[in-house]
Design a protein around this motif. Structure first.
Motif, PDB file in Angstrom:
ATOM      1  N   GLU A 199       0.830  -1.213   0.000  1.00  9.32           N
ATOM      2  CA  GLU A 199       0.000   0.000   0.000  1.00  9.32           C
ATOM      3  C   GLU A 199       0.863   1.261   0.000  1.00  9.32           C
ATOM      4  N   LEU A 200       1.979   1.222   0.722  1.00  7.86           N
ATOM      5  CA  LEU A 200       2.884   2.374   0.727  1.00  7.86           C
ATOM      6  C   LEU A 200       3.405   2.670  -0.677  1.00  7.86           C
ATOM      7  N   THR A 201       3.683   1.607  -1.437  1.00  8.44           N
ATOM      8  CA  THR A 201       4.210   1.809  -2.803  1.00  8.44           C
ATOM      9  C   THR A 201       3.167   2.432  -3.724  1.00  8.44           C
ATOM     10  N   GLN A 202       1.876   2.320  -3.353  1.00  6.26           N
ATOM     11  CA  GLN A 202       0.803   2.854  -4.191  1.00  6.26           C
ATOM     12  C   GLN A 202       0.400   4.282  -3.818  1.00  6.26           C
ATOM     13  N   LEU A 203       0.949   4.795  -2.718  1.00  6.04           N
ATOM     14  CA  LEU A 203       0.544   6.131  -2.263  1.00  6.04           C
ATOM     15  C   LEU A 203       1.017   7.208  -3.225  1.00  6.04           C
ATOM     16  N   PRO A 204       0.300   8.331  -3.283  1.00  6.72           N
ATOM     17  CA  PRO A 204       0.773   9.457  -4.100  1.00  6.72           C
ATOM     18  C   PRO A 204       2.156   9.909  -3.623  1.00  6.72           C
ATOM     19  N   LEU A 205       2.969  10.325  -4.551  1.00  4.91           N
ATOM     20  CA  LEU A 205       4.334  10.714  -4.230  1.00  4.91           C
ATOM     21  C   LEU A 205       4.375  11.856  -3.210  1.00  4.91           C
ATOM     22  N   VAL A 206       3.441  12.817  -3.332  1.00  2.09           N
ATOM     23  CA  VAL A 206       3.445  13.947  -2.384  1.00  2.09           C
ATOM     24  C   VAL A 206       3.176  13.464  -0.960  1.00  2.09           C
ATOM     25  N   THR A 207       2.274  12.494  -0.813  1.00  2.00           N
ATOM     26  CA  THR A 207       1.968  11.943   0.515  1.00  2.00           C
ATOM     27  C   THR A 207       3.173  11.184   1.054  1.00  2.00           C
ATOM     28  N   LEU A 208       3.789  10.391   0.186  1.00  2.36           N
ATOM     29  CA  LEU A 208       4.953   9.592   0.587  1.00  2.36           C
ATOM     30  C   LEU A 208       6.089  10.494   1.082  1.00  2.36           C
ATOM     31  N   LYS A 209       6.299  11.607   0.398  1.00  6.41           N
ATOM     32  CA  LYS A 209       7.358  12.541   0.806  1.00  6.41           C
ATOM     33  C   LYS A 209       7.046  13.168   2.170  1.00  6.41           C
ATOM     34  N   GLN A 210       5.776  13.513   2.381  1.00  8.35           N
ATOM     35  CA  GLN A 210       5.380  14.078   3.670  1.00  8.35           C
ATOM     36  C   GLN A 210       5.569  13.040   4.787  1.00  8.35           C
ATOM     37  N   LEU A 211       5.162  11.802   4.510  1.00  2.00           N
ATOM     38  CA  LEU A 211       5.302  10.729   5.507  1.00  2.00           C
ATOM     39  C   LEU A 211       6.768  10.495   5.849  1.00  2.00           C
ATOM     40  N   TYR A 212       7.623  10.544   4.832  1.00  2.00           N
ATOM     41  CA  TYR A 212       9.058  10.309   5.041  1.00  2.00           C
ATOM     42  C   TYR A 212       9.638  11.368   5.981  1.00  2.00           C
ATOM     43  N   ARG A 213       9.301  12.626   5.746  1.00  2.00           N
ATOM     44  CA  ARG A 213       9.839  13.697   6.593  1.00  2.00           C
ATOM     45  C   ARG A 213       9.399  13.523   8.045  1.00  2.00           C
ATOM     46  N   LEU A 214       8.137  13.121   8.231  1.00  2.00           N
ATOM     47  CA  LEU A 214       7.589  12.977   9.583  1.00  2.00           C
ATOM     48  C   LEU A 214       8.055  11.705  10.284  1.00  2.00           C
ATOM     49  N   SER A 215       8.433  10.684   9.501  1.00  2.00           N
ATOM     50  CA  SER A 215       8.727   9.361  10.067  1.00  2.00           C
ATOM     51  C   SER A 215       9.958   9.350  10.963  1.00  2.00           C
ATOM     52  N   TYR A 216      10.800  10.382  10.886  1.00  2.00           N
ATOM     53  CA  TYR A 216      11.977  10.425  11.757  1.00  2.00           C
ATOM     54  C   TYR A 216      11.608  10.653  13.218  1.00  2.00           C
ATOM     55  N   SER A 217      10.364  11.055  13.473  1.00  2.00           N
ATOM     56  CA  SER A 217       9.923  11.257  14.862  1.00  2.00           C
ATOM     57  C   SER A 217       9.304   9.996  15.465  1.00  2.00           C
ATOM     58  N   LEU A 218       9.208   8.926  14.684  1.00  2.00           N
ATOM     59  CA  LEU A 218       8.597   7.686  15.174  1.00  2.00           C
ATOM     60  C   LEU A 218       9.571   6.902  16.054  1.00  2.00           C
ATOM     61  N   LYS A 219       9.046   5.889  16.729  1.00  2.00           N
ATOM     62  CA  LYS A 219       9.878   5.107  17.654  1.00  2.00           C
ATOM     63  C   LYS A 219      10.618   3.977  16.958  1.00  2.00           C
ATOM     64  N   SER A 220      10.070   3.450  15.861  1.00  2.00           N
ATOM     65  CA  SER A 220      10.772   2.403  15.115  1.00  2.00           C
ATOM     66  C   SER A 220      11.225   2.971  13.773  1.00  2.00           C
ATOM     67  N   GLU A 221      12.080   2.201  13.080  1.00  2.00           N
ATOM     68  CA  GLU A 221      12.729   2.738  11.877  1.00  2.00           C
ATOM     69  C   GLU A 221      11.870   2.593  10.622  1.00  2.00           C
ATOM     70  N   ILE A 222      10.647   3.050  10.719  1.00  2.00           N
ATOM     71  CA  ILE A 222       9.751   3.048   9.560  1.00  2.00           C
ATOM     72  C   ILE A 222      10.291   3.993   8.479  1.00  2.00           C
ATOM     73  N   SER A 223      11.079   4.978   8.919  1.00  2.00           N
ATOM     74  CA  SER A 223      11.669   5.927   7.963  1.00  2.00           C
ATOM     75  C   SER A 223      12.536   5.214   6.927  1.00  2.00           C
ATOM     76  N   GLU A 224      13.250   4.163   7.330  1.00  2.00           N
ATOM     77  CA  GLU A 224      14.108   3.420   6.393  1.00  2.00           C
ATOM     78  C   GLU A 224      13.265   2.704   5.333  1.00  2.00           C
ATOM     79  N   LEU A 225      12.115   2.152   5.773  1.00  2.00           N
ATOM     80  CA  LEU A 225      11.206   1.481   4.832  1.00  2.00           C
ATOM     81  C   LEU A 225      10.648   2.494   3.832  1.00  2.00           C
TER      82      LEU A 225
END
Length: 931
Positions: free
Chosen positions: A168-194
């Protein structure tokens, strides 16, 4: 490059590494390049006994693990699996902490690679899920998770979830994916790497087209369809015969139970609407009340091309109506209907505010997670309604910054205007046949002059027994130190981040000046901050003095303070000064905003600051009016009172006002103007009479139609009433002694009914004492004890937890006495701690009783007793919700059998089998009845 994930799940002897709990089963699933390539599972000997609770939960017992290897024997194999892998688990900290402990004990260095928590990932990818338990998510996704709480089954289900979310992540709009990536560094697990890996892959291929989405200012969201006029048949006849109605109902219910009273209720509602009447309809539990008014409403709306507004008490009930009952209605009707839901404006997201929040890089964990959830949710939602979201408590606080408001910034932020969810909901409501809302919206928005009349004056009021509460809250007001201080703090004085500084800068800019301060505003603000502290300090001190003399607990009427004229005079003078300051400040702020708008062209950021300034100005003007009314211009028809905590500082004094007869005022002001109103509830009568409710709501219409349709349930076969005889009388012992007795009965009843138990209190302090006692009980160690105001303040969250765990005991106060639907074996035991009389010292009750006394009436017989009986009936109604339900009703208040008015309570509920019991015999009585 190969991407390798090892999905791990463990079963353990308990939930604490520090207490020496050990692993009893290890399982892992290996994923490489988005394919499951390997699996491994083994039981482990923990060298300690497995408790009955863990055995019941997991199905793993001592026999299964006695010949299993020790962890040290499989540690090398586990380390090999983990090497060069990303560690994945559902609640990763739990599994990893146990694994690290065991690996360290075996002489290994532990695991220090990347981790992914699928709970965290699920919150992002399923922002509307009701639960993030693995079993719930697996069921929702249709996975074959046949053995929950066994490590091999859990690990495989977790791996399937991970693969689904990656896809599902691979199907997301690129703009959403970029926003999620920037925010993912505040998470507790390394979802940012995925996300980084997926983003890299997406950037190297052609963009994906999403025809169902629109993108505005870097935010992708679902395209909203406009309401289309359907080909509609208006030449339809309401089904006259019972057979026609039954045939219609059978289209939605294959195993339909025919209920004559439901059919009769449909006719009564249709007649009331057709003849433009006022009707009061009591419909017993299980009758099918909701369809009893929805079916005739739909026919009337289509035949007359008129909209009908249907209001229920809470948003939870509104959502139930929307998701369950309207689906059934559509299945049975021979024509199409347009429905819409409308709630208060603050329930809807403001995309302009969310856009600004995304650009603000202040992301601690909760706000980052909430932003990620909202970004994904916007790709799905058609409503923008916050109730669709499952936010953390920190996420709820973040939402407060996003609430839709008819404010300055939104009015001038035209680029987001066409994406306004609230405005769209309002337009859909104006075009709908049936409009679903709640009492709070009805009072605050629908009846405000600013809102157009959406329902042509035709209203159905469900849960009508709660109408006066909603009316009183709407017509009342409140004041407290913290809210006022927060607003003053927003203004600030010399701090460049605060609003007064920004306002001065904007005023100077349009006037072509520099560094000119508004000295009058600065001085007023300083004086207001000082005087606010003095006012609440003085108020608190006076409360303590009056309370000591009057033996009041934590509520006092303002009138009691005013009687001490010498001490109250300085307080009244301070209130007058504060009122003048706030009024002048509000005017000055609004004038400055008007100057900027008339003479300048503020940018987007400045517009948001101006919006906040206008909001503060409005708040201060309103507080100025309230202070004047509370301390110098009291109205005879309104009660003014204070609540405070003896052990808290002066900042925790709260001022309240409510009309003494809220329902009658609301009736004359609004409802009497409507074309037709149907009021319905399962409890509208007391001792067979509707006089109490008519008096409460100010219904003096002689032409009003009254109907009472009893419940179809055979309660003799469904409910057993147990009355303990060895509990002391509630008014003759301390709260601690009474709570000890209640806790002993809850313990016995919970074990006998295997949990599935609701306990209804009338006071929070008694609930807390009982909660603490139950938490200490060794017998209840395996039970999930959920307490309102302690475990959570959210009613819906407590209910979800209660439904998701078999052995649950739910302790609730006021709001749990009604509007709670727990069908089937979710609830089998209901215990009432004491008869639900309002405390005699409650200011509103005192004021209403005083009014009755002054006109020569009997306050107990006319108000206190009927009110308690209504609440008691509502409480009883929680137990049996379907024809298959069976349960035990325990009333621990001996007054139900020892007083003459106790018989009124017993007569108010259906005839049920009754037994007097003692603590040592209740276990047998419950088990025998439920079996």
């Amino acid at each position: 490059m190969t991407h390798r994930y090892v999905v791990v799940d463990l079963e353990t002897t308990g939930n604490s590494v520090k207490k020496g709990d050990k692993i009893i089963q290890f399982a892992c699933v290996v994923i490489e390049d988005n394919q499951i390539v390997d699996e491994f599972s083994t039981f482990l000997n923990p060298e300690q006994p497995i408790t009955p609770f863990i055995e019941e939960l997991t199905g793993i017992n001592d026999q299964l693990v006695c010949d299993a290897p020790l962890f040290s024997e499989v540690a090398p194999k586990i380390m090999k699996y983990l090497q060069d892998s990303c560690f994945v688990a559902h609640n990763v900290l739990f599994d990893l902490s146990f694994l690290q402990d065991e690996l360290t004990n075996c002489g290994y260095g532990g695991f220090f690679g990347s981790t992914i928590d699928t709970v965290e990932l699920a919150k992002i990818m399923r922002p509307s899920a009701t639960s993030y338990k693995l079993s719930h998510l697996s069921k929702e996704e249709g996975f074959n998770h046949d053995r929950p709480h066994q490590a091999d089954s859990d690990a495989y289900a977790t791996a399937e979830l991970l693969l689904l979310f990656i896809d599902e992540l691979t199907q997301l709009p690129l703009v959403t994916l970029k926003q999620l990536y920037r925010l993912s560094y505040s998470l507790k697990s390394e979802i940012s790497e995925l996300i980084a890996r997926i983003l890299q892959e997406r950037m190297s291929v052609s963009p994906v087209h999403h025809p169902y989405l629109s993108i505005h200012k870097g935010i992708a969201m679902r395209k909203l369809d406009s309401a289309n006029e359907q080909n509609r048949n208006y030449a339809i006849e309401y089904p006259k015969s019972d057979k026609e109605k039954i045939d219609m109902l059978q289209k939605a219910f294959s195993n339909l139970e025919i209920r004559d009273n439901q059919l009769a209720m449909m006719d009564a509602v249709y007649q009331a609407l057709s003849n433009h009447q006022l009707a009061m309809i009591e419909a017993g539990t299980g009758l099918g009340k909701t369809l009893g008014y929805l079916v005739p409403s739909a026919y009337y709306a289509i035949q007359n091309k008129q909209s009908i507004m249907i209001s229920t008490y809470t948003i939870e009930l509104q959502n139930q109506l929307l998701h369950k009952e309207l689906a059934n209605l559509r299945a049975m009707l021979p024509f199409s209907i347009r429905t819409a839901v409308i709630k208060g404006r603050s329930n809807y997201i403001s995309l302009a505010k969310f856009d600004r929040a995304l650009r603000t890089r202040d992301d601690h964990y909760d706000s980052a997670l909430a932003k990620m959830q909202i970004l994904v949710w916007l790709l799905q939602t058609e409503t923008g309604d916050k109730d669709e979201l499952n936010l953390t408590s920190g996420g709820e606080l973040f939402w407060d910054r996003l609430q839709n408001a008819k404010d300055f910034a939104n009015e001038h932020q035209s680029s987001w205007e066409k994406y306004d969810f609230y405005e769209r909901a309002r337009i859909l409501a104006e075009e709908a046949d049936l409009v679903i809302t709640n009492h709070a919206y009805l009072m605050s928005d629908y009846f405000s002059k600013k809102t157009s009349n959406m329902s042509d004056g035709i209203l159905i009021i469900d849960e009508a027994h709660q109408l006066e509460n909603a009316a009183s809250k709407h017509l009342g007001s409140s004041l407290d130190y913290i809210s006022i201080k927060m607003m003053l703090n927003k203004l600030g004085i010399h701090d460049q981040k605060q609003l007064v500084y920004k306002l001065n800068s904007m005023v100077n800019e349009v006037k072509g000046k520099s560094n000119v301060k508004n000295k009058r505003l600065d001085r007023l603000l300083q004086e207001a901050i000082y005087e606010l502290e003095q006012f609440f300090h003085l108020l608190s001190r006076l409360c303590q003095e009056v309370a000591q003399e009057s033996n009041a607990k934590n509520t006092l009427t303002l009138q009691m303070l005013f009687q001490r004229q010498h001490e109250a005079r300085p307080l009244i003078m301070l209130a007058e000064r504060l009122s003048e300051h706030f009024k002048e400040m509000g005017t000055m702020l609004q004038n400055d905003v008007a100057t900027i708008m008339q003479n300048g062209s503020p940018g987007k950021t400045q517009l948001f600051h101006l919006s906040e300034i206008e909001s503060v100005a409005g708040f201060l003007s309103e507080v100025a009016e309230q202070l004047g009314e509370y301390f110098t211009r009291n109205k005879d028809s309104v009660l003014y009172w204070l609540e405070w905590s003896k052990n808290s500082p002066s900042q925790y004094v709260y001022l309240y006002s409510q009309p003494i007869s809220g329902g009658s005022e609301m009736w004359f002001r609004y409802f009497s103007q409507q074309k037709s109103v149907v009021l319905t509830s399962s409890t509208l009568s007391v001792k067979g009479s509707f006089d109490y409710m008519k008096q409460k709501l100010g219904l003096f219409d002689d032409e009003m139609k009254i109907h009472s349709f009893p419940s179809p349930f055979n309660y003799k076969e469904k409910v057993k009433l147990l009355v303990p005889t060895d509990i002391p009388e509630v008014n003759k012992v301390s709260n601690e002694v009474y709570a000890n007795n209640i806790a002993a009965y809850i313990e016995k009843a919970a074990v006998s009914s295997k949990g599935r138990m609701l306990v209804l209190f009338t006071a929070q302090d008694m609930l807390k004492i009982t909660h603490d006692l139950l938490k200490q009980s060794e017998v209840l160690q395996d039970f999930n004890i959920l307490s309102q105001g302690i475990s959570s303040n959210s009613k819906s969250r407590l209910i979800k937890h209660f439904q998701n765990y078999d052995k649950s005991i739910l302790l609730g106060t006021a709001s749990f006495w009604d509007g709670l639907d727990l069908p089937g074996d979710t609830l089998q035991c209901l215990l009432v701690v004491r008869l639900p009389f309002s405390p005699p010292t409650e200011p509103l009750l005192e004021a209403r009783c005083k009014q009755i006394k002054e006109r020569g009436g009997n306050p107990f017989a006319e108000y206190s007793l009927p009110e308690a009986i209504m609440r008691f009936r509502q409480g009883f109604g929680r137990l049996i919700r379907t024809n298959e339900d069976k349960g035990v009703f325990i009333v621990c208040d001996r007054r139900i059998t020892s007083t003459h008015y106790g018989q009124d309570f017993l007569r108010s509920i259906p005839d049920v089998e009754t037994e007097e019991v003692e603590l040592n015999s209740i276990h047998r009585s419950i088990k025998t009845w439920l079996q």
